[in-house]
Design an enzyme around this catalytic site. Structure first.
Site, PDB file in Angstrom:
ATOM      1  N   ASN A 111       0.877  -1.171   0.000  1.00 31.29           N
ATOM      2  CA  ASN A 111       0.000   0.000   0.000  1.00 31.29           C
ATOM      3  C   ASN A 111       0.911   1.215   0.000  1.00 31.29           C
ATOM      4  O   ASN A 111       1.483   1.568   1.030  1.00 31.29           O
ATOM      5  CB  ASN A 111      -0.906  -0.025   1.242  1.00 31.29           C
ATOM      6  CG  ASN A 111      -1.748   1.239   1.357  1.00 31.29           C
ATOM      7  OD1 ASN A 111      -1.773   2.067   0.443  1.00 31.29           O
ATOM      8  ND2 ASN A 111      -2.443   1.384   2.482  1.00 31.29           N
ATOM      9  N   LYS A 158       0.142   4.193  -0.219  1.00 34.41           N
ATOM     10  CA  LYS A 158      -0.489   5.385   0.379  1.00 34.41           C
ATOM     11  C   LYS A 158      -0.227   6.595  -0.536  1.00 34.41           C
ATOM     12  O   LYS A 158      -0.137   6.423  -1.753  1.00 34.41           O
ATOM     13  CB  LYS A 158      -0.008   5.582   1.825  1.00 34.41           C
ATOM     14  CG  LYS A 158      -0.194   4.283   2.643  1.00 34.41           C
ATOM     15  CD  LYS A 158      -0.049   4.464   4.118  1.00 34.41           C
ATOM     16  CE  LYS A 158      -0.254   3.110   4.816  1.00 34.41           C
ATOM     17  NZ  LYS A 158      -0.235   3.210   6.270  1.00 34.41           N
ATOM     18  N   HIS A 186      -9.610   1.220   4.796  1.00 29.80           N
ATOM     19  CA  HIS A 186      -8.344   1.392   5.517  1.00 29.80           C
ATOM     20  C   HIS A 186      -8.594   2.316   6.717  1.00 29.80           C
ATOM     21  O   HIS A 186      -9.398   3.255   6.627  1.00 29.80           O
ATOM     22  CB  HIS A 186      -7.282   1.987   4.589  1.00 29.80           C
ATOM     23  CG  HIS A 186      -5.909   1.929   5.184  1.00 29.80           C
ATOM     24  ND1 HIS A 186      -5.489   2.827   6.136  1.00 29.80           N
ATOM     25  CD2 HIS A 186      -4.888   1.055   5.003  1.00 29.80           C
ATOM     26  CE1 HIS A 186      -4.249   2.506   6.512  1.00 29.80           C
ATOM     27  NE2 HIS A 186      -3.863   1.434   5.832  1.00 29.80           N
ATOM     28  N   GLU A 239      -7.002   4.696   7.831  1.00 29.87           N
ATOM     29  CA  GLU A 239      -6.766   6.116   7.551  1.00 29.87           C
ATOM     30  C   GLU A 239      -7.994   6.753   6.900  1.00 29.87           C
ATOM     31  O   GLU A 239      -8.279   7.926   7.099  1.00 29.87           O
ATOM     32  CB  GLU A 239      -5.501   6.270   6.682  1.00 29.87           C
ATOM     33  CG  GLU A 239      -4.241   5.989   7.507  1.00 29.87           C
ATOM     34  CD  GLU A 239      -3.052   5.454   6.721  1.00 29.87           C
ATOM     35  OE1 GLU A 239      -3.038   5.537   5.487  1.00 29.87           O
ATOM     36  OE2 GLU A 239      -2.128   4.938   7.387  1.00 29.87           O
ATOM     37  N   GLU A 286      -5.442  -4.961  10.376  1.00 31.66           N
ATOM     38  CA  GLU A 286      -4.437  -3.918  10.594  1.00 31.66           C
ATOM     39  C   GLU A 286      -4.716  -3.214  11.916  1.00 31.66           C
ATOM     40  O   GLU A 286      -5.516  -2.265  11.956  1.00 31.66           O
ATOM     41  CB  GLU A 286      -4.477  -2.887   9.461  1.00 31.66           C
ATOM     42  CG  GLU A 286      -4.155  -3.464   8.098  1.00 31.66           C
ATOM     43  CD  GLU A 286      -3.542  -2.407   7.170  1.00 31.66           C
ATOM     44  OE1 GLU A 286      -2.527  -2.724   6.561  1.00 31.66           O
ATOM     45  OE2 GLU A 286      -4.063  -1.287   7.094  1.00 31.66           O
ATOM     46  N   GLY A 322       2.466   2.220  10.832  1.00 29.61           N
ATOM     47  CA  GLY A 322       3.436   3.304  10.709  1.00 29.61           C
ATOM     48  C   GLY A 322       4.133   3.654  12.011  1.00 29.61           C
ATOM     49  O   GLY A 322       4.789   4.683  12.112  1.00 29.61           O
ATOM     50  N   SER A 337       3.323  -2.235  10.266  1.00 26.41           N
ATOM     51  CA  SER A 337       4.769  -2.344  10.490  1.00 26.41           C
ATOM     52  C   SER A 337       5.331  -3.718  10.130  1.00 26.41           C
ATOM     53  O   SER A 337       6.276  -4.191  10.754  1.00 26.41           O
ATOM     54  CB  SER A 337       5.128  -1.960  11.933  1.00 26.41           C
ATOM     55  OG  SER A 337       4.760  -0.616  12.187  1.00 26.41           O
TER      56      SER A 337
HETATM   57  P1  13P Z   1       2.992   0.325   7.614  1.00 30.32           P
HETATM   58  O1  13P Z   1       3.486  -0.971   7.020  1.00 30.32           O
HETATM   59  O2  13P Z   1       3.732   1.526   7.132  1.00 30.32           O
HETATM   60  O3  13P Z   1       2.886   0.241   9.107  1.00 30.32           O
HETATM   61  O4  13P Z   1       1.496   0.534   7.065  1.00 30.32           O
HETATM   62  C1  13P Z   1       0.614  -0.517   7.175  1.00 30.32           C
HETATM   63  C2  13P Z   1      -0.611  -0.178   6.405  1.00 30.32           C
HETATM   64  O5  13P Z   1      -1.381   0.679   6.803  1.00 30.32           O
HETATM   65  C3  13P Z   1      -0.850  -0.892   5.154  1.00 30.32           C
HETATM   66  O6  13P Z   1      -2.113  -0.622   4.654  1.00 30.32           O
END
Ligand code: 13P
Length: 248
Positions: free
Chosen positions: A10, A12, A95, A97, A166, A172, A210
């Site tokens: 992803n 982002k 997601h 976010e 997740e 992150g 992560s």
């Molecule tokens: P990270 O791997 O940067 O923690 O992000 C995970 C994520 O949100 C994947 O959709």
């Protein structure tokens, strides 16, 4: 036959024409014969670029969101039919976010999954608890509520989705769920899918939060962890290739 694992990056809101080209060329060169399914979920403006760049490679293409609507007066949204025209096979929906910054509800996420499925795109339906919810002992309740909405709306098509667990506190932050913590939740999600479909084993349940080159193998060794949804580490070719190799 055991299903192949699914490793999805992803990206982002990251990338540029130049950076994408370098990254995808390195991935295509390093992937070797596919032992798992590998995909990148890229920002929408780059779908055409990726469609060309991935040609001839085993890399699959994904989007980071999809509209719940078919078409019409929905400024800024992207329909599943549009995504399909660019060879998109996966679309992340729900997601954390988007739930957090865009107010997406369980019901909307379920509708987005339905719109994707209607166009032959596999929705990667994200679920996960916040740190406060985990500390309050509500992890199972939260992820089951989130997945229940998708099951309710999608009925017998539910074996065609993918799920990503997740934990919000792991995204992150560099704090990964331990393989045991993740497996515990994945088993709950699998049981919930089993109650809804005889084909629950077909569903990829991914772990995200992560996941990196160092911890991927131990997470992927868990019986109900069928792959990963990778943020930061998917932007570095060497790291993403290591995770892909760990999924063989
Ligand atoms: P990270 O791997 O940067 O923690 O992000 C995970 C994520 O949100 C994947 O959709």
């Amino acid at each position: 036959m055991e299903k192949k694992k699914l490793i999805a990056g992803n990206w982002k809101m990251n990338g540029s024409l130049a950076a994408n080209e370098a990254l995808v060329r390195a991935l295509a060169a390093g992937m070797g014969p596919a032992g798992c399914i590998a995909a990148v979920c890229v920002p929408a403006p780059y779908l055409a670029q990726l469609q060309a760049l991935r040609a001839g490679s085993a890399l699959e293409l994904g989007a980071q969101d999809v509209s719940a609507h078919e078409q019409g007066a929905y400024t800024g949204e992207l329909s599943a039919a549009m995504l399909k025209e660019f060879g998109v096979r996966y679309a992340i929906v729900g997601h954390s976010e988007r739930r957090q910054y865009h107010g997406e509800t369980d019901a909307l996420v379920a509708d987005k999954a339905k719109a994707a499925l209607a166009h032959g795109i596999t929705p990667i339906c994200c679920v996960g608890e916040t740190l406060a919810e985990r500390e309050a002992g509500k992890t199972e309740e939260v992820v089951k509520r989130q997945l229940a909405a998708v099951i309710h709306t999608n009925g017998h098509c539910i074996s065609e989705i993918a799920v990503a667990y997740e934990p919000v506190w792991a995204i992150g932050t560099g704090k990964t769920a331990t393989p045991e913590q993740a497996q515990q939740v994945h088993a709950v999600l699998r049981a919930q899918l089993k109650a809804a479909t005889p084909h629950a084993e077909r569903v990829h349940i991914l772990y995200g939060g992560s996941m990196n080159a160092a911890n991927a193998a131990s997470l992927l060794a868990q019986p109900d962890i069928d792959g990963g949804l990778i943020g930061g580490a998917s932007l570095k070719a060497a790291d993403f290739l290591t995770i892909i190799a760990a999924a063989r």
